[in-house]
Design an enzyme around this catalytic site. Structure first.
Site, PDB file in Angstrom:
ATOM      1  N   SER A  12     -34.754   4.359  12.066  1.00  0.00           N
ATOM      2  CA  SER A  12     -33.273   4.714  12.006  1.00  0.00           C
ATOM      3  C   SER A  12     -32.892   4.652  10.591  1.00  0.00           C
ATOM      4  O   SER A  12     -31.815   5.470   9.892  1.00  0.00           O
ATOM      5  CB  SER A  12     -32.599   3.724  12.838  1.00  0.00           C
ATOM      6  OG  SER A  12     -32.214   2.354  12.128  1.00  0.00           O
ATOM      7  N   ILE A  88     -46.840  -6.058   0.882  1.00  0.00           N
ATOM      8  CA  ILE A  88     -47.460  -5.049  -0.141  1.00  0.00           C
ATOM      9  C   ILE A  88     -48.319  -5.611  -0.968  1.00  0.00           C
ATOM     10  O   ILE A  88     -47.903  -6.538  -1.594  1.00  0.00           O
ATOM     11  CB  ILE A  88     -46.453  -4.119  -0.866  1.00  0.00           C
ATOM     12  CG1 ILE A  88     -45.318  -3.404  -0.038  1.00  0.00           C
ATOM     13  CG2 ILE A  88     -46.845  -3.330  -1.836  1.00  0.00           C
ATOM     14  CD1 ILE A  88     -45.766  -2.144   0.865  1.00  0.00           C
ATOM     15  N   HIS A 104     -33.382  -5.699   3.853  1.00  0.00           N
ATOM     16  CA  HIS A 104     -33.639  -6.718   4.679  1.00  0.00           C
ATOM     17  C   HIS A 104     -32.173  -7.000   5.407  1.00  0.00           C
ATOM     18  O   HIS A 104     -31.245  -6.946   4.904  1.00  0.00           O
ATOM     19  CB  HIS A 104     -33.754  -8.217   3.624  1.00  0.00           C
ATOM     20  CG  HIS A 104     -33.970  -9.285   4.584  1.00  0.00           C
ATOM     21  ND1 HIS A 104     -35.176  -9.496   5.212  1.00  0.00           N
ATOM     22  CD2 HIS A 104     -33.198 -10.232   4.956  1.00  0.00           C
ATOM     23  CE1 HIS A 104     -35.314 -10.754   6.004  1.00  0.00           C
ATOM     24  NE2 HIS A 104     -33.888 -10.915   5.840  1.00  0.00           N
ATOM     25  N   GLU A 174     -26.653  -0.957   7.006  1.00  0.00           N
ATOM     26  CA  GLU A 174     -27.786  -0.843   6.481  1.00  0.00           C
ATOM     27  C   GLU A 174     -27.804   0.809   6.200  1.00  0.00           C
ATOM     28  O   GLU A 174     -28.212   1.253   5.254  1.00  0.00           O
ATOM     29  CB  GLU A 174     -28.899  -1.127   7.344  1.00  0.00           C
ATOM     30  CG  GLU A 174     -29.343  -2.615   7.635  1.00  0.00           C
ATOM     31  CD  GLU A 174     -30.538  -2.817   8.424  1.00  0.00           C
ATOM     32  OE1 GLU A 174     -31.625  -1.945   8.318  1.00  0.00           O
ATOM     33  OE2 GLU A 174     -30.347  -3.937   9.168  1.00  0.00           O
TER      34      GLU A 174
HETATM   35  C1  GRF Z   1     -33.953  -2.687   9.772  1.00  0.00           C
HETATM   36  O1  GRF Z   1     -33.049  -3.766  10.377  1.00  0.00           O
HETATM   37  C2  GRF Z   1     -34.542  -3.353   8.493  1.00  0.00           C
HETATM   38  O2  GRF Z   1     -33.514  -4.027   7.778  1.00  0.00           O
HETATM   39  C3  GRF Z   1     -35.543  -4.270   8.649  1.00  0.00           C
HETATM   40  O3  GRF Z   1     -36.217  -3.550   9.928  1.00  0.00           O
HETATM   41  C4  GRF Z   1     -35.345  -2.917  10.489  1.00  0.00           C
HETATM   42  C5  GRF Z   1     -35.793  -1.414  10.517  1.00  0.00           C
HETATM   43  O4  GRF Z   1     -35.003  -0.603  11.383  1.00  0.00           O
HETATM   44  N1  GRF Z   1     -36.369  -4.553   7.569  1.00  0.00           N
HETATM   45  P1  GRF Z   1     -35.226   0.903  11.418  1.00  0.00           P
HETATM   46  O5  GRF Z   1     -36.843   1.212  11.829  1.00  0.00           O
HETATM   47  O6  GRF Z   1     -35.042   1.662  10.150  1.00  0.00           O
HETATM   48  O7  GRF Z   1     -34.437   1.558  12.502  1.00  0.00           O
END
Ligand code: GRF
Length: 201
Positions: A12, A88, A104, A174
């Site tokens: 996402s 990584i 994160h 995010e």
């Molecule tokens: C997100 O919550 C990100 O912060 C974490 O993993 C999740 C990934 O979600 N590191 P997506 O695959 O971008 O939907």
């Protein structure tokens, strides 16, 4: 600017980057790399005609070593970890120092580190009775979640009833903060001073 995005799951955040109006004319995602061969994020990449690489533990169609040269040949200037679960390797971090960022889903330096990913994070936040959570975007170093923090967004979670509710609230933020940071980096407005990271207006 040429970007590469590392993913492991739903994608996402990858979608949020691809659909962000401010980024449309200033970035090209040249590769999406995943340690999971059949993740939804790969489908998003393929729908957008983006090259995908599978970087599995034992067998993958590319190794981190080969990826270093691929990134250089293809002038990748920024690497975004958007839900990538693996650490990584340090030589890769060394090759792209200050050019790798991670998102994160909690306010670092709390609720980070090995094993703190996905719902594990939100469950820990819920159990702690924290009143705030929110995403952190930070530079990637050799360890889990310890690189310099670039940006964070507080989310009020004082009245949530479940970790899932926290996840939903944080994910919304995010999708805004990651494109915001990418834009600031492209504009040269993310500056590293000694031990701090400053984002200019
Ligand atoms: C997100 O919550 C990100 O912060 C974490 O993993 C999740 C990934 O979600 N590191 P997506 O695959 O971008 O939907």
């Amino acid at each position: 600017m040429n970007l590469a995005v590392f993913v492991s799951g739903r994608g996402s955040n990858l979608k949020a980057i691809l659909e962000n109006e401010d980024l449309k004319n200033i970035i090209t995602i040249v590769a999406v790399i995943s340690d999971k061969q059949n993740c939804a994020a790969f489908d998003i990449a393929k729908e957008n005609n983006i090259t995908t690489f599978y970087i599995g533990n034992k067998e993958g169609n590319i190794s981190f070593e080969k990826l270093v040269s691929w990134m250089k040949i293809n002038s990748v200037e920024l690497i975004v970890l958007a839900g990538f679960l693996k650490l990584i390797p340090s030589y890769f971090v060394g090759e792209f120092r200050n050019k790798i960022i991670n998102i994160h889903p909690a306010l670092l330096p709390s609720f980070g580190g090995k094993g703190m990913y996905g719902m594990n994070v939100h469950k820990a936040v819920f159990q702690s009775s924290s009143k705030v959570s929110g995403p952190t975007v930070h530079f990637v170093d050799e360890y889990y979640d310890t690189g310099g923090i670039i940006a964070q967004q507080c989310v009020d979670i004082s009245s949530v009833n479940s970790p899932e509710e926290i996840a939903e609230k944080v994910l919304k933020e995010e999708h805004k903060i990651l494109p915001y940071v990418i834009k600031k980096i492209i504009e040269g407005k993310v500056i590293r001073t000694d031990n701090r990271v400053v984002v200019l207006e």
